[in-house]
Motif scaffolding. Structure first.
Motif, PDB file in Angstrom:
ATOM      1  N   ALA A  97       0.827  -1.204   0.000  1.00  0.00           N
ATOM      2  CA  ALA A  97       0.000   0.000   0.000  1.00  0.00           C
ATOM      3  C   ALA A  97       0.864   1.258   0.000  1.00  0.00           C
ATOM      4  O   ALA A  97       0.546   2.241  -0.679  1.00  0.00           O
ATOM      5  N   ALA A  98       1.957   1.234   0.751  1.00  0.00           N
ATOM      6  CA  ALA A  98       2.865   2.385   0.763  1.00  0.00           C
ATOM      7  C   ALA A  98       3.478   2.592  -0.619  1.00  0.00           C
ATOM      8  O   ALA A  98       3.574   3.726  -1.111  1.00  0.00           O
ATOM      9  N   ARG A  99       3.904   1.498  -1.254  1.00  0.00           N
ATOM     10  CA  ARG A  99       4.465   1.620  -2.599  1.00  0.00           C
ATOM     11  C   ARG A  99       3.407   2.072  -3.595  1.00  0.00           C
ATOM     12  O   ARG A  99       3.699   2.849  -4.519  1.00  0.00           O
ATOM     13  N   ALA A 100       2.171   1.605  -3.417  1.00  0.00           N
ATOM     14  CA  ALA A 100       1.090   2.000  -4.320  1.00  0.00           C
ATOM     15  C   ALA A 100       0.827   3.499  -4.232  1.00  0.00           C
ATOM     16  O   ALA A 100       0.588   4.159  -5.251  1.00  0.00           O
ATOM     17  N   ALA A 101       0.877   4.045  -3.024  1.00  0.00           N
ATOM     18  CA  ALA A 101       0.655   5.482  -2.870  1.00  0.00           C
ATOM     19  C   ALA A 101       1.676   6.283  -3.666  1.00  0.00           C
ATOM     20  O   ALA A 101       1.336   7.269  -4.336  1.00  0.00           O
ATOM     21  N   VAL A 102       2.930   5.857  -3.601  1.00  0.00           N
ATOM     22  CA  VAL A 102       3.991   6.539  -4.340  1.00  0.00           C
ATOM     23  C   VAL A 102       3.781   6.378  -5.845  1.00  0.00           C
ATOM     24  O   VAL A 102       3.880   7.346  -6.613  1.00  0.00           O
ATOM     25  N   ASP A 103       3.458   5.163  -6.281  1.00  0.00           N
ATOM     26  CA  ASP A 103       3.282   4.911  -7.710  1.00  0.00           C
ATOM     27  C   ASP A 103       2.111   5.701  -8.278  1.00  0.00           C
ATOM     28  O   ASP A 103       2.198   6.259  -9.375  1.00  0.00           O
ATOM     29  N   ILE A 104       1.001   5.763  -7.538  1.00  0.00           N
ATOM     30  CA  ILE A 104      -0.158   6.518  -8.001  1.00  0.00           C
ATOM     31  C   ILE A 104       0.185   8.000  -8.131  1.00  0.00           C
ATOM     32  O   ILE A 104      -0.171   8.651  -9.124  1.00  0.00           O
ATOM     33  N   ALA A 105       0.872   8.546  -7.118  1.00  0.00           N
ATOM     34  CA  ALA A 105       1.239   9.962  -7.174  1.00  0.00           C
ATOM     35  C   ALA A 105       2.176  10.249  -8.340  1.00  0.00           C
ATOM     36  O   ALA A 105       2.047  11.274  -9.029  1.00  0.00           O
ATOM     37  N   LEU A 106       3.123   9.344  -8.601  1.00  0.00           N
ATOM     38  CA  LEU A 106       4.020   9.519  -9.749  1.00  0.00           C
ATOM     39  C   LEU A 106       3.257   9.449 -11.069  1.00  0.00           C
ATOM     40  O   LEU A 106       3.500  10.248 -11.989  1.00  0.00           O
ATOM     41  N   ALA A 107       2.341   8.501 -11.170  1.00  0.00           N
ATOM     42  CA  ALA A 107       1.549   8.378 -12.397  1.00  0.00           C
ATOM     43  C   ALA A 107       0.696   9.619 -12.620  1.00  0.00           C
ATOM     44  O   ALA A 107       0.553  10.105 -13.756  1.00  0.00           O
ATOM     45  N   ASP A 108       0.140  10.139 -11.542  1.00  0.00           N
ATOM     46  CA  ASP A 108      -0.672  11.348 -11.633  1.00  0.00           C
ATOM     47  C   ASP A 108       0.160  12.534 -12.100  1.00  0.00           C
ATOM     48  O   ASP A 108      -0.233  13.282 -13.003  1.00  0.00           O
TER      49      ASP A 108
END
Length: 348
Positions: A97-108
């Motif tokens: 979940a922590a990695r997903a938060a970073v990945d989503i923000a980068l994709a955004d």
């Protein structure tokens, strides 16, 4: 550190509109951790919605994010998500979940810099996005009937019913009474034994249930296979599947594999689960946690890759501080997205 990207994170406590009960317990407040990544002109937004079932809490997310965001700042390029994802795994291997938060923000952030919505970067067809289900938490049968009636009145045609806390037959019958024309799926969140699941499946079939999600505990693949072979409705695996390798492991035991960005750890890894499921002859469903659109909006852009979608997590909140992809009645309106990024827009 490179000055190219600035990062920060904060805890969000988001009250639900009503207590939401599943077989593992009741949630009244969703604890998310918001991540912001800025290049000085654009800002990317993502969020973690950790689950203790997968070994994460808001505290563990907050503990690893400084190290993760140090990687982001050092690399300094939101378009280098494959490299960043690899390096995040080297820092701390779990914590999806922590990695997903970073990945989503980068994709955004990357999509905003390109001025292209995420689904268009992947060349996906908005018309292929399935209708999302709306979840009815386990409660008194009369309350569940009333919630089903309200959901249908609000335009939802697909319902996901949480069972496994007792009175399963009565609760399902009440939902069917409140929503006689709706498509219904059932989620037991691992509450039944294989024998109980097979016995209950006859009642599920009588009420026209499309499939039962995680009827037995997540580590019981043999139990899933038993229910699939002897039960009266198709079987989906959620808690049994975190990675694409898990999808391959359970493929001969189920009909549907469930992927969630928060348990897969990134958008790319979530796509891999769908691809592996399809390669093994299974269908794939895209799910979510109870969370804000800062977490869920990006998942909506993946929807055309899946056969079923359950992205109602933000709709269970009393209010969401973020706008996401329009989803009236569960219809994911990617074609109506006129903003770049993952369309998680801060309303505060």
């Amino acid at each position: 550190m490179s000055p190219d990207l600035d990062t920060e994170f904060e805890r969000l406590s988001l009250p639900l509109a009503d207590p939401f009960t599943i077989a593992r317990g009741t949630t009244e407040t969703a604890e998310n951790v918001l991540v912001r990544i800025s290049d000085g002109t654009h800002e990317g937004i993502g969020a973690a919605a950790p689950s203790s079932y997968y070994g994460e809490t808001p505290e563990t997310v907050e503990a690893v994010l400084p190290e993760y965001l140090e990687v982001v700042e050092r690399v300094g390029d939101p378009h280098a998500r494959q490299r960043i994802e690899r390096e995040l795994r080297q820092v701390v291997g779990r914590n999806p979940a922590a990695r997903a938060a970073v990945d989503i923000a980068l994709a955004d952030l990357a999509a905003k810099r390109l001025d292209v919505p995420l689904y268009r970067q992947w060349g996906l067809d908005p018309a292929e996005a399935p209708t999302s289900s709306f979840s009815i938490g386990s409660a008194d049968p009369e309350e569940m009937r009333a919630k089903a009636e309200r959901a249908v009145a609000d335009g939802f045609s697909v319902l996901k019913v949480k069972l496994g806390t007792g009175e399963d037959a009565e609760r399902l019958a009440a939902v069917r009474e409140g929503a006689p024309e709706a498509r219904i799926r059932v989620d037991a969140n691992g509450a039944w034994t294989p024998g109980e699941a097979v016995a209950r499946s006859e009642t599920l079939a009588d009420h026209g249930v499309e499939f039962v999600e995680q009827p037995v505990p997540g580590d019981d693949v043999a139990g899933l296979r038993h229910v699939r072979e002897r039960g009266a409705v198709p079987v989906a695996a959620d808690e049994s599947v975190e990675t694409a390798a898990d999808a391959a492991r359970v493929a001969d035991a189920v009909d549907v594999v469930v992927a969630k960005v928060q348990k897969c750890g990134s958008l790319r890894a979530t796509r891999e689960v769908a691809a592996v499921a399809h390669a093994h002859g299974c269908e794939a469903m895209l799910g979510c946690m109870v969370a804000s659109n800062a977490s869920i909006a990006a998942s909506a852009h993946l929807a055309p890759l899946f056969d079923y979608v359950d992205l109602d997590g933000s709709l269970l909140l009393d209010s969401d501080p973020f706008d996401g992809v329009p989803m009236p009645g569960g219809d994911i309106d990617l074609g109506g997205v006129d903003r770049p990024g993952t369309t998680a827009v801060d309303r505060c």
